[in-house]
Design a protein around this motif. Structure first.
Motif, PDB file in Angstrom:
ATOM      1  N   GLN A 156      39.961  27.108  40.650  1.00 38.42           N
ATOM      2  CA  GLN A 156      39.548  25.743  40.338  1.00 38.42           C
ATOM      3  C   GLN A 156      38.057  25.528  40.599  1.00 38.42           C
ATOM      4  N   GLY A 157      37.243  26.476  40.135  1.00 33.49           N
ATOM      5  CA  GLY A 157      35.800  26.350  40.253  1.00 33.49           C
ATOM      6  C   GLY A 157      35.225  26.696  41.619  1.00 33.49           C
ATOM      7  N   GLU A 158      36.052  27.128  42.571  1.00 28.54           N
ATOM      8  CA  GLU A 158      35.590  27.464  43.910  1.00 28.54           C
ATOM      9  C   GLU A 158      35.761  28.960  44.142  1.00 28.54           C
ATOM     10  N   LEU A 159      34.702  29.611  44.637  1.00 30.47           N
ATOM     11  CA  LEU A 159      34.773  31.025  44.949  1.00 30.47           C
ATOM     12  C   LEU A 159      35.626  31.222  46.199  1.00 30.47           C
ATOM     13  N   LEU A 160      36.716  32.003  46.061  1.00 23.84           N
ATOM     14  CA  LEU A 160      37.572  32.307  47.206  1.00 23.84           C
ATOM     15  C   LEU A 160      37.047  33.520  47.962  1.00 23.84           C
ATOM     16  N   GLY A 161      36.530  34.486  47.237  1.00 21.49           N
ATOM     17  CA  GLY A 161      36.012  35.686  47.858  1.00 21.49           C
ATOM     18  C   GLY A 161      35.777  36.768  46.827  1.00 21.49           C
ATOM     19  N   THR A 162      35.479  37.968  47.320  1.00 24.23           N
ATOM     20  CA  THR A 162      35.214  39.109  46.452  1.00 24.23           C
ATOM     21  C   THR A 162      36.117  40.260  46.850  1.00 24.23           C
ATOM     22  N   MET A 163      36.756  40.857  45.850  1.00 26.67           N
ATOM     23  CA  MET A 163      37.597  42.020  46.064  1.00 26.67           C
ATOM     24  C   MET A 163      36.839  43.235  45.546  1.00 26.67           C
ATOM     25  N   LYS A 164      36.697  44.263  46.390  1.00 20.50           N
ATOM     26  CA  LYS A 164      36.022  45.486  45.988  1.00 20.50           C
ATOM     27  C   LYS A 164      37.026  46.625  46.004  1.00 20.50           C
ATOM     28  N   ILE A 165      37.105  47.326  44.884  1.00 20.71           N
ATOM     29  CA  ILE A 165      38.046  48.421  44.729  1.00 20.71           C
ATOM     30  C   ILE A 165      37.268  49.725  44.720  1.00 20.71           C
ATOM     31  N   SER A 166      37.741  50.685  45.516  1.00 21.00           N
ATOM     32  CA  SER A 166      37.092  51.990  45.586  1.00 21.00           C
ATOM     33  C   SER A 166      38.154  53.079  45.641  1.00 21.00           C
TER      34      SER A 166
END
Length: 65
Positions: free
Chosen positions: A26-36
């Protein structure tokens, strides 16, 4: 939860660089997921250090439960 997710990419090797996804709701950044190759890392919004981690085995078990 997100109402629309569209992502279609060809299979590519991750190599030594993480693939990062900004997760929005809803237009708000929850976080960042980084896949490695080693697993999945989670960074809360505005976090400078990792706030969560899962190996691929842990992710598999989570998805199957």
């Amino acid at each position: 939860m997100a109402t629309t997710i569209n992502l279609i990419v060809p299979a590519i090797p991750v190599g030594n660089a993480d693939v990062a996804f900004a997760i929005w709701q809803q237009g708000e950044l929850l976080g960042t997921m980084k896949i490695s190759r080693g697993g999945i890392d989670w960074y809360k919004r505005k976090a400078k250090t990792r706030t969560g981690r899962a190996t691929w085995q842990q992710f598999k078990e989570w998805m199957e439960s």
